[in-house]
Design a protein around this motif. Sequence first.
Motif, PDB file in Angstrom:
ATOM      1  N   GLU A 193       0.851  -1.205   0.000  1.00 38.53           N
ATOM      2  CA  GLU A 193       0.000   0.000   0.000  1.00 38.53           C
ATOM      3  C   GLU A 193       0.884   1.253   0.000  1.00 38.53           C
ATOM      4  O   GLU A 193       0.622   2.220  -0.725  1.00 38.53           O
ATOM      5  N   ARG A 194       1.937   1.232   0.802  1.00 41.34           N
ATOM      6  CA  ARG A 194       2.879   2.356   0.838  1.00 41.34           C
ATOM      7  C   ARG A 194       3.586   2.518  -0.512  1.00 41.34           C
ATOM      8  O   ARG A 194       3.773   3.646  -0.992  1.00 41.34           O
ATOM      9  N   LYS A 199       5.159   5.288  -5.408  1.00 36.84           N
ATOM     10  CA  LYS A 199       5.951   4.772  -6.517  1.00 36.84           C
ATOM     11  C   LYS A 199       6.366   5.872  -7.507  1.00 36.84           C
ATOM     12  O   LYS A 199       7.453   5.795  -8.084  1.00 36.84           O
ATOM     13  N   GLU A 200       5.533   6.881  -7.690  1.00 32.56           N
ATOM     14  CA  GLU A 200       5.918   7.966  -8.602  1.00 32.56           C
ATOM     15  C   GLU A 200       7.133   8.722  -8.068  1.00 32.56           C
ATOM     16  O   GLU A 200       8.035   9.081  -8.828  1.00 32.56           O
ATOM     17  N   ALA A 213      10.857  -8.446  -1.271  1.00 30.98           N
ATOM     18  CA  ALA A 213      11.641  -8.170  -0.076  1.00 30.98           C
ATOM     19  C   ALA A 213      12.049  -6.711  -0.018  1.00 30.98           C
ATOM     20  O   ALA A 213      12.057  -6.099   1.055  1.00 30.98           O
ATOM     21  N   MET A 214      12.398  -6.148  -1.177  1.00 28.85           N
ATOM     22  CA  MET A 214      12.816  -4.747  -1.214  1.00 28.85           C
ATOM     23  C   MET A 214      11.680  -3.811  -0.808  1.00 28.85           C
ATOM     24  O   MET A 214      11.908  -2.759  -0.203  1.00 28.85           O
ATOM     25  N   PHE A 219       9.800   0.051   3.193  1.00 28.43           N
ATOM     26  CA  PHE A 219       8.667   0.700   3.842  1.00 28.43           C
ATOM     27  C   PHE A 219       8.352   0.184   5.248  1.00 28.43           C
ATOM     28  O   PHE A 219       7.388   0.645   5.870  1.00 28.43           O
ATOM     29  N   THR A 220       9.132  -0.747   5.748  1.00 29.05           N
ATOM     30  CA  THR A 220       8.931  -1.207   7.131  1.00 29.05           C
ATOM     31  C   THR A 220      10.299  -1.374   7.788  1.00 29.05           C
ATOM     32  O   THR A 220      11.332  -1.304   7.127  1.00 29.05           O
TER      33      THR A 220
END
Length: 259
Positions: A193-194, A199-200, A213-214, A219-220
Amino acid sequence: MEKKRCTVIVLAAGHGSRMGGGVAKQYMLLRDKPLIWYALHAVEESSVIDDCILVTGAEDISYVKEEIVAKYGFSKVAAVVAGGKERYDSVYSGLQAAAGSSGQSGAGSCAANRDGYIFIQDGARPFLTEKILERCYKAVQSDRACVAGMPVKDTIKIVDEDGFARQTPDRNFMWQVQTPQVFDAALILYAYERLMQEKERLMREGVSITDDAMVVETFTDCKVRLVEGDYGNIKVTTPEDMAVAEAFLKAQKDVGRES
């Protein structure tokens, strides 16, 4: 410990441009079966996996339902959904289906899995095994995030923009990453979701997201454990890979005759 539900997202939405020809690689025949059959067969036979979301091209959904899922009796395939332009778009589509929020029709009923584990598997990896699935399940129980992989055998060079060697990292700390990549369902859904929100920005900054994994790493704060896969767990990308896969199957058949 009670077994948590395990849903696998099998990715088969790519066009396989490096393979050549007019047929997407996931439908090319390896022996007498479509390439995608092998991963789905491993899923179907697994005691670890409970159900499956198959992600394919929007134009291929009817074909896949009829000529792959129904024809070969893959009862664990709960939904067939359309992927997107990039790999992460396809994974996100599968995650939405696994979370029960995609709204897309499938090959059967697709109950939401928000409290179990999500396995993400390349459909073009025909040599997925039950042992790999078991090792990944054991690791995700304790660590919430893991990926199958193997230590690299070759020396790796990092090069500059002109192709000159700039650095030689210690290969004792280097693994080549495979699939499945396995995560706590809530963790991977949150991370994706993040990603979809940002992504832009990442594209503008030149950040390329190359695996699941990336996404978790970005994001965590959850660490991702590397779990032993198999050197035979290859991804079929080029005609040469298909020849290697043919040789593997022949070797397996010969071993079966001898045992």
